[in-house]
Design an enzyme around this catalytic site. Sequence first.
Site, PDB file in Angstrom:
ATOM      1  N   CYS A   2      60.974  36.523 -32.867  1.00  0.00           N
ATOM      2  CA  CYS A   2      61.769  36.366 -34.086  1.00  0.00           C
ATOM      3  C   CYS A   2      61.373  35.059 -34.769  1.00  0.00           C
ATOM      4  O   CYS A   2      61.195  34.040 -34.123  1.00  0.00           O
ATOM      5  CB  CYS A   2      63.263  36.350 -33.857  1.00  0.00           C
ATOM      6  SG  CYS A   2      63.920  37.894 -33.242  1.00  0.00           S
ATOM      7  N   ARG A  27      55.495  36.163 -34.919  1.00  0.00           N
ATOM      8  CA  ARG A  27      56.559  36.037 -33.919  1.00  0.00           C
ATOM      9  C   ARG A  27      57.376  37.319 -33.777  1.00  0.00           C
ATOM     10  O   ARG A  27      58.200  37.438 -32.865  1.00  0.00           O
ATOM     11  CB  ARG A  27      57.493  34.904 -34.295  1.00  0.00           C
ATOM     12  CG  ARG A  27      56.822  33.550 -34.346  1.00  0.00           C
ATOM     13  CD  ARG A  27      57.808  32.490 -34.757  1.00  0.00           C
ATOM     14  NE  ARG A  27      58.787  32.251 -33.729  1.00  0.00           N
ATOM     15  CZ  ARG A  27      58.687  31.323 -32.797  1.00  0.00           C
ATOM     16  NH1 ARG A  27      57.651  30.522 -32.787  1.00  0.00           N
ATOM     17  NH2 ARG A  27      59.616  31.166 -31.894  1.00  0.00           N
ATOM     18  N   TRP A  73      61.942  40.533 -33.856  1.00  0.00           N
ATOM     19  CA  TRP A  73      61.403  41.267 -32.705  1.00  0.00           C
ATOM     20  C   TRP A  73      62.630  41.779 -31.972  1.00  0.00           C
ATOM     21  O   TRP A  73      63.400  40.988 -31.418  1.00  0.00           O
ATOM     22  CB  TRP A  73      60.566  40.340 -31.825  1.00  0.00           C
ATOM     23  CG  TRP A  73      59.864  41.059 -30.719  1.00  0.00           C
ATOM     24  CD1 TRP A  73      58.643  41.653 -30.782  1.00  0.00           C
ATOM     25  CD2 TRP A  73      60.335  41.253 -29.376  1.00  0.00           C
ATOM     26  NE1 TRP A  73      58.328  42.221 -29.566  1.00  0.00           N
ATOM     27  CE2 TRP A  73      59.349  41.990 -28.688  1.00  0.00           C
ATOM     28  CE3 TRP A  73      61.486  40.892 -28.699  1.00  0.00           C
ATOM     29  CZ2 TRP A  73      59.485  42.363 -27.356  1.00  0.00           C
ATOM     30  CZ3 TRP A  73      61.637  41.267 -27.373  1.00  0.00           C
ATOM     31  CH2 TRP A  73      60.639  41.988 -26.707  1.00  0.00           C
ATOM     32  N   ASN A  99      67.513  33.825 -33.425  1.00  0.00           N
ATOM     33  CA  ASN A  99      66.435  34.150 -32.492  1.00  0.00           C
ATOM     34  C   ASN A  99      66.983  33.890 -31.102  1.00  0.00           C
ATOM     35  O   ASN A  99      67.493  32.803 -30.847  1.00  0.00           O
ATOM     36  CB  ASN A  99      65.229  33.246 -32.796  1.00  0.00           C
ATOM     37  CG  ASN A  99      64.153  33.323 -31.736  1.00  0.00           C
ATOM     38  OD1 ASN A  99      64.073  34.291 -30.992  1.00  0.00           O
ATOM     39  ND2 ASN A  99      63.312  32.299 -31.675  1.00  0.00           N
ATOM     40  N   GLY A 100      66.906  34.882 -30.219  1.00  0.00           N
ATOM     41  CA  GLY A 100      67.428  34.700 -28.860  1.00  0.00           C
ATOM     42  C   GLY A 100      68.322  35.860 -28.485  1.00  0.00           C
ATOM     43  O   GLY A 100      68.289  36.912 -29.120  1.00  0.00           O
ATOM     44  N   GLU A 485      41.875  39.512 -17.576  1.00  0.00           N
ATOM     45  CA  GLU A 485      42.101  39.101 -18.962  1.00  0.00           C
ATOM     46  C   GLU A 485      41.436  40.093 -19.938  1.00  0.00           C
ATOM     47  O   GLU A 485      42.007  40.436 -20.973  1.00  0.00           O
ATOM     48  CB  GLU A 485      41.584  37.665 -19.156  1.00  0.00           C
ATOM     49  CG  GLU A 485      41.637  37.113 -20.556  1.00  0.00           C
ATOM     50  CD  GLU A 485      43.019  37.086 -21.202  1.00  0.00           C
ATOM     51  OE1 GLU A 485      44.013  37.349 -20.524  1.00  0.00           O
ATOM     52  OE2 GLU A 485      43.080  36.827 -22.408  1.00  0.00           O
ATOM     53  N   LYS A 489      43.402  42.252 -22.772  1.00  0.00           N
ATOM     54  CA  LYS A 489      43.033  42.219 -24.198  1.00  0.00           C
ATOM     55  C   LYS A 489      42.868  43.631 -24.724  1.00  0.00           C
ATOM     56  O   LYS A 489      43.318  43.947 -25.810  1.00  0.00           O
ATOM     57  CB  LYS A 489      41.710  41.461 -24.419  1.00  0.00           C
ATOM     58  CG  LYS A 489      41.707  39.965 -24.303  1.00  0.00           C
ATOM     59  CD  LYS A 489      42.415  39.223 -25.399  1.00  0.00           C
ATOM     60  CE  LYS A 489      43.869  39.098 -25.116  1.00  0.00           C
ATOM     61  NZ  LYS A 489      44.312  37.994 -24.311  1.00  0.00           N
ATOM     62  N   GLU A 492      46.362  45.503 -24.933  1.00  0.00           N
ATOM     63  CA  GLU A 492      47.377  45.035 -25.872  1.00  0.00           C
ATOM     64  C   GLU A 492      47.015  45.293 -27.333  1.00  0.00           C
ATOM     65  O   GLU A 492      47.910  45.469 -28.146  1.00  0.00           O
ATOM     66  CB  GLU A 492      47.763  43.571 -25.636  1.00  0.00           C
ATOM     67  CG  GLU A 492      46.767  42.538 -26.060  1.00  0.00           C
ATOM     68  CD  GLU A 492      47.252  41.117 -25.778  1.00  0.00           C
ATOM     69  OE1 GLU A 492      48.428  40.826 -25.969  1.00  0.00           O
ATOM     70  OE2 GLU A 492      46.413  40.288 -25.371  1.00  0.00           O
ATOM     71  N   HIS A 508      39.662  50.665  -2.382  1.00  0.00           N
ATOM     72  CA  HIS A 508      40.951  50.875  -1.707  1.00  0.00           C
ATOM     73  C   HIS A 508      41.924  51.651  -2.598  1.00  0.00           C
ATOM     74  O   HIS A 508      43.130  51.571  -2.402  1.00  0.00           O
ATOM     75  CB  HIS A 508      41.550  49.527  -1.287  1.00  0.00           C
ATOM     76  CG  HIS A 508      40.661  48.783  -0.343  1.00  0.00           C
ATOM     77  ND1 HIS A 508      40.537  49.119   0.984  1.00  0.00           N
ATOM     78  CD2 HIS A 508      39.807  47.744  -0.557  1.00  0.00           C
ATOM     79  CE1 HIS A 508      39.656  48.308   1.559  1.00  0.00           C
ATOM     80  NE2 HIS A 508      39.195  47.466   0.642  1.00  0.00           N
ATOM     81  N   LYS A 607      54.207  36.984 -30.540  1.00  0.00           N
ATOM     82  CA  LYS A 607      53.367  35.897 -30.051  1.00  0.00           C
ATOM     83  C   LYS A 607      54.087  35.017 -29.044  1.00  0.00           C
ATOM     84  O   LYS A 607      53.507  34.580 -28.061  1.00  0.00           O
ATOM     85  CB  LYS A 607      52.912  35.060 -31.256  1.00  0.00           C
ATOM     86  CG  LYS A 607      51.957  33.950 -30.919  1.00  0.00           C
ATOM     87  CD  LYS A 607      50.610  34.500 -30.570  1.00  0.00           C
ATOM     88  CE  LYS A 607      49.626  33.434 -30.161  1.00  0.00           C
ATOM     89  NZ  LYS A 607      48.506  34.020 -29.402  1.00  0.00           N
TER      90      LYS A 607
HETATM   91  O1  M6R Z   1      52.762  31.216 -25.009  1.00  0.00           O
HETATM   92  P1  M6R Z   1      52.430  31.612 -23.605  1.00  0.00           P
HETATM   93  O2  M6R Z   1      51.060  31.251 -23.206  1.00  0.00           O
HETATM   94  O3  M6R Z   1      53.451  31.096 -22.622  1.00  0.00           O
HETATM   95  O4  M6R Z   1      52.565  33.177 -23.607  1.00  0.00           O
HETATM   96  C1  M6R Z   1      52.393  33.929 -22.455  1.00  0.00           C
HETATM   97  C2  M6R Z   1      52.096  35.379 -22.778  1.00  0.00           C
HETATM   98  O5  M6R Z   1      53.167  35.939 -23.492  1.00  0.00           O
HETATM   99  C3  M6R Z   1      50.817  35.540 -23.591  1.00  0.00           C
HETATM  100  O6  M6R Z   1      49.728  34.947 -22.956  1.00  0.00           O
HETATM  101  C4  M6R Z   1      50.519  37.027 -23.829  1.00  0.00           C
HETATM  102  O7  M6R Z   1      50.215  37.650 -22.627  1.00  0.00           O
HETATM  103  C5  M6R Z   1      49.372  37.181 -24.844  1.00  0.00           C
HETATM  104  N1  M6R Z   1      49.794  37.999 -25.936  1.00  0.00           N
HETATM  105  C6  M6R Z   1      48.189  37.856 -24.293  1.00  0.00           C
HETATM  106  O8  M6R Z   1      47.174  37.953 -25.233  1.00  0.00           O
END
Ligand code: M6R
Length: 612
Positions: A2, A27, A73, A99-100, A485, A489, A492, A508, A607
């Site tokens: 948010c 956000r 969000w 926000n929260g 990672e 990527k 997501e 396994h 984000k």
């Molecule tokens: O701001 P942060 O690094 O604490 O955020 C952690 C995750 O939410 C963040 O890395 C998320 O997995 C990314 N969108 C991945 O690309």
Amino acid sequence: MCGIVAYIGNKEAYPILIKGLERLEYRGYDSAGVAILESEIKVFKRAGKVQELKDYASGHNTAGNIGIGHTRWATHGEPNERNAHPHSSSDSNIAIIHNGIIENYAPLKEELKKRGHEFLSDTDTEVLVHLIEDVQKNNNVDLFEAVRIALNEVTGAYAIVVLSKDNPNQLIGARKGSPLVVGMGNEEFFIASDATPIIEYTKNVVYLDDEEIALIDRYNGLSIKTIANQIKTPYVHELEMQLEMLEKGGYEHFMLKEIYEQPRSIYDSMRGRIDSKRGDIYMGGMLEYKNVLTNADRIIITACGTSWHAALVAEYLFEDLARVPVEVEYASEFRYRNPIINPGDVVIAISQSGETADTLAAIELAKQKGATVFGVCNVVGASIPRATHAGAYTHAGPEIGVASTKAFTAQVTVLIQMALWLAYNKGAINQAKLARYLVELEAIPAKVEEALKSAEEVEKMAKIIARSENALYLGRGYNFPVALEGALKLKEISYIHAEGYPAAEMKHGPIALIDENMPVVVLATKNSQYDKMVSNIQEVKARKGKVFAIVTKGDVEVKAMADRWIEIPDCPEELSPLVSSIPLQLLSYHVALLRDCNVDQPRNLAKSVTVE
Ligand code: M6R
């Protein structure tokens, strides 16, 4: 999670709010809304992106010098117009953005219903604005006091801004667990979730602390009290961020811009910290805690998402170089499982945003148990660097694309330096060896530049992978977290189901998935486990899997087995995640483009995850 923006001053509020919401859209982008006070409070809101709101509001009177805006969000209630913020009191004289999560919203709602309040949405936020209205009427107090009393009745996390028809020269903001920053302009003020909507107008900001309420009076300026009614003195910070950092600069997407910024951001994350000629490394935050660090029996690293993958790279680094045991923990699990933490333990929390709720809670827990907590964070002044004992900023610059790219490599760059610093100060490596590593580290930005040249070949790979609904990513050693990672990527931003695995673990279980339709991305760079990786690739080929390999320049063996391959420059394996992650970022970007996905704002994500 948010985005909040608010304005009070001499200018028209609406264009400032809309521009602010566009900057904050990373956000959350389920719905957007604004409330502007002229003689009445006018509320405009729409489900979907800020553009929907703009289109809708364009035919309406949006005039007024004071207003609040929100991009959502969704947590409580579907992402529709009814649940979009701002929410209003029964008499429509007070509007709020939030926000929260208000955790005790259900009993409060029941109580307020009994007192005649009617609710129009399914949100927890609407309960808060009714509560403020109720407190103000029943206690005959001013708005600030009503907000203060109401916040004493709620549990949970919040950043809020309140606008009231009866207080046309005031805005009230408050925070607990969600960030809020006040911009101090020339006879004008801003409030926002982060500095991105403010930087265009002023560099002077005040970060609110938890349980603080800010009263902004257009003529009398900013005053702050805690919810316990203690007066606080605002501390004005000067922002270092530049406006260009928040713009696409000719790239089609923020993610692409951020991928290509990496030679620079990696360099910035080591600038001023290393001297390869002398074999010296300077980490200010670590120096202050030298004894604690060099005597620690173990290090716990906690984070979420991509930052957790950086933590896994750090596990290899710290154990390999500094010979200290490391445990890597998901912050969300760590905070709830009563972990054993002893005074003398060192905890490192990694976060791009510095606002991740679970990581913050893990830090608080570690501090309560007597650990010394270091932060590795990108956003200057965020909650995590303020909650930790010491730390190091990553200096990647603002990362706007929801998929983390340059933040990951900047985190790894800082963690490499921390590991080298510790290794040297513990006597695990000597100065000559440190100097050799530093020379190699200095060479990384140029190697990343070279890896970025693989884009054409990556696009060819992307065309094949984009047709698939599944993918496997395999790596060993330092390449294992990179595989995780790479898979994150891909899933997501292109919504392809992808799994990252240690290559040897494949047999396994996941090997059962492999057939002629399964793309398998293998990280097969020249390192200590290259031969083992070659065997794992053969196992994939034997089951007719399609092999897409990341190999070291000059490779012969893996290339001969792979369906397609991408070459990257050679570098010491401890530093290799900085280079091998680059083609995987590009791959996910191009696959997402081919699948017509929203690269910068993938569905359901935000984000900065400020709710647990
Ligand atoms: O701001 P942060 O690094 O604490 O955020 C952690 C995750 O939410 C963040 O890395 C998320 O997995 C990314 N969108 C991945 O690309």
